[in-house]
Design a protein around this motif. Structure first.
Motif, PDB file in Angstrom:
ATOM      1  N   VAL A  16       3.700  -5.738 -10.757  1.00 37.66           N
ATOM      2  CA  VAL A  16       3.743  -6.027  -9.324  1.00 37.66           C
ATOM      3  C   VAL A  16       4.595  -7.268  -9.092  1.00 37.66           C
ATOM      4  N   LEU A  18       5.271 -10.550  -6.748  1.00 39.63           N
ATOM      5  CA  LEU A  18       4.574 -11.446  -5.835  1.00 39.63           C
ATOM      6  C   LEU A  18       5.569 -12.468  -5.297  1.00 39.63           C
ATOM      7  N   VAL A  69       3.277  -9.600  -1.041  1.00 40.34           N
ATOM      8  CA  VAL A  69       3.559  -8.701  -2.151  1.00 40.34           C
ATOM      9  C   VAL A  69       4.929  -8.061  -1.971  1.00 40.34           C
ATOM     10  N   THR A  72       5.491  -2.792  -5.934  1.00 38.76           N
ATOM     11  CA  THR A  72       4.505  -2.427  -6.948  1.00 38.76           C
ATOM     12  C   THR A  72       5.075  -1.262  -7.743  1.00 38.76           C
ATOM     13  N   LEU A 155      -2.844  -6.848 -16.253  1.00 42.86           N
ATOM     14  CA  LEU A 155      -2.817  -6.622 -14.813  1.00 42.86           C
ATOM     15  C   LEU A 155      -3.767  -5.468 -14.523  1.00 42.86           C
ATOM     16  N   VAL A 158      -4.102  -3.717  -7.580  1.00 42.43           N
ATOM     17  CA  VAL A 158      -3.545  -4.329  -6.373  1.00 42.43           C
ATOM     18  C   VAL A 158      -4.384  -3.861  -5.196  1.00 42.43           C
ATOM     19  N   LEU A 218      -0.894  -8.189   1.948  1.00 41.53           N
ATOM     20  CA  LEU A 218      -1.617  -8.172   0.679  1.00 41.53           C
ATOM     21  C   LEU A 218      -2.977  -8.822   0.836  1.00 41.53           C
ATOM     22  N   ILE A 221      -3.996  -9.484  -5.753  1.00 42.06           N
ATOM     23  CA  ILE A 221      -3.718  -8.793  -7.007  1.00 42.06           C
ATOM     24  C   ILE A 221      -4.748  -9.293  -8.011  1.00 42.06           C
TER      25      ILE A 221
END
Length: 319
Positions: A16, A18, A69, A72, A155, A158, A218, A221
Motif C-alpha cells: 500500500v 501512504l 492513502v 493499494t 502488512l 487496509v 483512509l 492501514i
C-alpha cells in the motif's frame, strides 16, 4: 465452457502507498519505531518492507502536501487470473489502464473502486533477496528479524472510509472475487461496514462509512505483529517515542483482533494488530452481521470506543 469463478483469483494484499506531509518524521516512525526495513527509493517515495513479506516492499511512503492513502496493490493468483480480473474491471467501467509497476513489480493494471480509491493488480513480482546482514538463518523466512522497535511481521489490511461501504464491498466481491466475512448493519438497514477477504486470512480490505459522506479517504492501514505480547510492548515503545496512542490495547469483537491504534507523524492512523490466528476455511462461509445494538456495546473488552475513531480520517477535510 463455463466462466471460471473469480474466487481466489486475487492471491493477497501486496503493498500500500501512504501519503505524508512529514516524510522524514514518517520514515523515522516506520523504520525506527515499527521496525520496517528500507529497500530503495523512487523520487519522493521510499520503499519499506516488513521482515516476513516475501516481495520487494510492503509499504510505499510518498511525500505529499497532505496525508491519506495512495494506491493499494493486489497480487493476482496467475497471469490468466490477472487478465480475467482486468476484463471484469473494464466491463464495470472502473479501469484506468496498464501502467509500469513499482520497483519489483511487473505489468500492473490500475483501477478505482466505486468510492474513488486507487488500486492496482499485478502478477509478476520480484522475490526479496536480503543482503548478507539481513540474511535469515532459516531459508523459509524472507529476511532476518530486525530486532528494532515493534518489529512488525507483515502488512495485514487496509481500512478505507467510503460514502457507501456496501457498494464498495460488493464491488470487491463481484469484480475481484472477494468475500464478506463480517459486517455491521444499522437499524435502518444501512450497511455501515464490511470486512472482505481473498484467501484464508479473515480480512484484507475493509470499508466503513465516512460520516462526512466524503469519498476516497483512509481510516487506517494495519501491520500484524508476531505475538499478542508485541502489542503490549508496542504501547511502551510508542510512549517512549512520543507517538500518539489513540486507543488500545484492547480486543475487537469484530474479527476478534487484539489491537493498538497509533497516529504516525503525517497524521495517518496505523493499527498494530494480532489477529490471534483466526482463519476462514469454510467454502460456504456466511457473513456474520453485527447489529447497531451489539456494536453500541463497544469492544469485546477494554475501554469503550473513543469518538475520534469515528471522526478521524485522512486526508483531513477543509474546515
Amino acid at each position: 465452457m463455463p466462466h471460471p469463478s473469480p474466487r481466489h483469483e486475487i492471491a493477497h494484499l501486496g503493498h500500500v502507498e501512504l501519503f505524508t506531509p512529514e516524510p522524514e518524521k514518517s520514515l523515522d516512525f516506520f523504520v525506527r519505531v515499527l521496525g520496517l526495513t528500507e529497500n530503495g527509493t523512487d523520487g519522493d517515495s521510499v520503499y519499506l518492507r516488513t521482515w516476513d513479506d516475501y516481495e520487494h516492499h510492503s509499504l510505499k511512503l510518498t511525500a505529499s502536501t497532505t496525508s491519506g492513502v495512495g494506491r493499494t496493490a493486489l497480487r493476482a493468483s496467475s497471469e490468466e487470473a490477472l487478465n480475467r480480473r482486468v476484463a471484469a474491471l473494464e466491463e464495470r467501467g472502473l479501469g484506468i489502464g496498464w501502467v509500469d509497476g513499482d520497483e519489483g513489480i511487473g505489468p500492473t493494471y490500475l483501477f478505482r473502486d466505486p468510492d474513488g480509491h486507487e488500486l492496482e493488480i499485478y502478477w509478476e513480482t520480484e522475490r526479496y533477496v536480503p543482503p548478507a546482514d539481513l540474511r535469515p538463518a532459516l531459508k523459509n523466512q524472507a529476511q532476518a528479524y530486525p530486532g528494532r522497535g515493534v518489529g512488525v511481521r507483515r502488512l495485514d489490511h487496509v481500512n478505507y472510509l467510503a460514502a457507501e461501504a456496501a457498494t464498495n464491498g460488493g464491488f470487491i466481491c463481484d469484480a475481484l472475487g472477494g468475500r464478506v466475512t463480517e459486517q455491521i448493519m444499522l437499524d435502518t438497514g444501512v450497511i455501515a461496514g464490511q470486512w472482505t477477504h481473498f484467501a484464508q486470512k479473515s480480512y484484507d480490505l475493509v470499508y466503513t462509512n465516512d460520516r462526512t459522506g466524503s469519498h476516497g479517504r483512509l481510516h487506517h492501514i494495519a501491520f500484524a505483529t508476531d505475538t499478542r505480547e508485541d502489542i503490549l510492548r508496542a504501547a511502551d515503545i510508542a510512549l517512549d517515542n512520543g507517538v500518539h496512542i489513540e486507543t488500545g490495547p484492547h480486543k475487537h469483537a469484530i474479527q476478534q483482533t487484539f489491537f493498538l491504534y497509533l497516529y504516525e507523524p503525517g497524521g495517518n492512523r496505523i493499527e498494530l494488530c494480532n489477529p490471534t490466528g483466526r482463519l476462514i476455511f469454510a467454502p460456504d462461509w456466511q457473513p456474520i452481521t453485527w447489529t447497531e445494538a451489539e456494536r453500541a456495546k463497544g469492544q469485546a473488552w477494554g475501554l469503550k470506543t473513543i469518538e475520534s475513531f469515528h471522526t478521524h480520517g485522512t486526508p483531513p477535510l477543509a474546515s
